[in-house]
Design an enzyme around this catalytic site. Sequence first.
Site, short mmCIF file in Angstrom:
data_model
loop_
_atom_site.label_atom_id
_atom_site.label_comp_id
_atom_site.label_asym_id
_atom_site.label_seq_id
_atom_site.Cartn_x
_atom_site.Cartn_y
_atom_site.Cartn_z
N SER A 185 2.11 -1.34 -8.16
CA SER A 185 1.79 -2.02 -6.90
C SER A 185 3.08 -2.18 -6.09
O SER A 185 4.16 -1.80 -6.55
CB SER A 185 1.19 -3.39 -7.16
OG SER A 185 2.21 -4.28 -7.59
N LYS A 186 2.93 -2.78 -4.93
CA LYS A 186 4.09 -2.94 -4.03
C LYS A 186 5.23 -3.74 -4.68
O LYS A 186 6.38 -3.61 -4.29
CB LYS A 186 3.67 -3.61 -2.73
CG LYS A 186 2.87 -2.66 -1.87
CD LYS A 186 2.65 -3.23 -0.48
CE LYS A 186 1.75 -2.30 0.32
NZ LYS A 186 0.57 -2.95 0.83
N ARG A 187 4.86 -4.56 -5.65
CA ARG A 187 5.87 -5.34 -6.37
C ARG A 187 6.94 -4.43 -6.98
O ARG A 187 8.06 -4.82 -7.23
CB ARG A 187 5.22 -6.08 -7.55
CG ARG A 187 4.66 -7.43 -7.24
CD ARG A 187 4.17 -8.09 -8.52
NE ARG A 187 3.21 -7.25 -9.24
CZ ARG A 187 3.35 -6.86 -10.49
NH1 ARG A 187 4.40 -7.23 -11.19
NH2 ARG A 187 2.42 -6.11 -11.07
N GLY A 226 8.28 -1.83 -5.74
CA GLY A 226 9.04 -1.07 -4.74
C GLY A 226 8.12 -0.12 -4.01
O GLY A 226 6.90 -0.34 -3.94
#
Length: 468
Positions: A238-240, A242
Amino acid sequence: MQIRTRFAPSPTGMLHIGGVRTALYSWLYAKKLKGQFVLRIEDTDTERSTKEATQAILDSMEWLGLTYDEGPFYQTERMERYKEVIKQLLNSGKAYRCYCSKERLDDLRSKQLANKEKPCYDGLCRKHNPDDPNQPFVVRFKNPKDGAVTFNDQVHGTITFQNSELDDLIIARSDGTPTYNFCVVVDDMDMQITHVIRGSDHINNTPRQINILNALDYTPPIYAHVPMILGSDGKKLSKRHGAVSAMQFCDEGFLPEALLNYLVRLGWAYGDQEIFSITEMANLFDIKDINKAASMVNPEKLLWLNQHYMKTKKPEEIAKYLRPHLETLNIDTSNGPELTKVIAIQAERCHTLVEIAEKSRYFYQNVSSYEEKAQKHLKAEIAPVLTEIKTELQNLANWQASEIHTIINNNAGKLGLKLGKVAQPIRVAVTGGTVSPPIDITLELIGKEQVLVRLDKALTFIYNHASV
Ligand code: GLU
């Protein structure tokens, strides 16, 4: 046999690297076997599909050089064809109209759940079909009741599903629109796809699709389900973690080759080789060698690969990819050193194109201010030697790193100082900071005129700040 592979993304979100890797594997396999690669946009979910996501798919394919021989096809443009095949299945008795009301289906589902059974359609309309044109209906595929569907997945080996586990899938909704699995089947058939390479999340769709293909008397393609890419902590990407969307990697200054090289290795190996040119990948890649297990992202490796390609590709090539990043930072390179020379010296010091751009501003623009921590190098005691060096540089006819080096070195020697003691104030004067390539090359590239202007400016700064 002519090999035909496809990439069939749904434009419901940004194209992420898992999707790009699937596209890459399909593309490589077609390249390797001199086959064809088709791009198909699966946009039938009109609520969730967006123009931006479609554009991002096209942009990513173009940026990465994943060229397609056919397409892009859009499922929303093929509705008539799907309806035609639905009719064909109805006429041949391989599909049927289902008039069951929502209430009946909800009721059925609750009862099955209460009995701890897997919810599935009980096939009521399969047995007695009233064919009432005034009643709303959906069309269901008549899934075989007995036996099993077995396919030889190129990654996971033999996979078998019992037909008793598969209910009669809705292939057309009450408004006549075809459903997802059905469109995939018609497209794979019409586009004569021989190898379906896609994410493991589609394994459960495969037996249903094979049954429908069989009902259409079409030999199913070969399937290869590619495992997921996970975050570095082993959790869903996920965006977590990067950047995840392909174009974000472009914006962050990665080269297409680096991203492709990185992705090909996430889930596939050829001995312990890490660097693969595109041609090499296409020659060596085989779907049979795709890993069964999920792989994890490794941002450091991507940075390492990116630097490798920035250092080894021709600076002219890198310049093409670097220019947009310089433009984003408002750095105009029309006056100043040749960009290729800057690239040649900066590539080994940076990991991304954005980093090169950010660290190269001073080659093209005068220093506007000195970094806080750099100011300590601009002290009154250094002014005389800076002034002397400035004069000698002014008189230097042959503006070359080696000559510049001699001047700085000699002056440091005369004062019994180490080269760095004199080089650092000059570096601050011409770059505004304390880090740059070797001082002589830096000055050569910045050019005589600008160097003199900047040394003057630094001397003024020193006089203005000198304590009295
Ligand atoms: N449209 C599907 C997706 O984006 C892929 C379907 C397929 O490859 O068969 O996940």
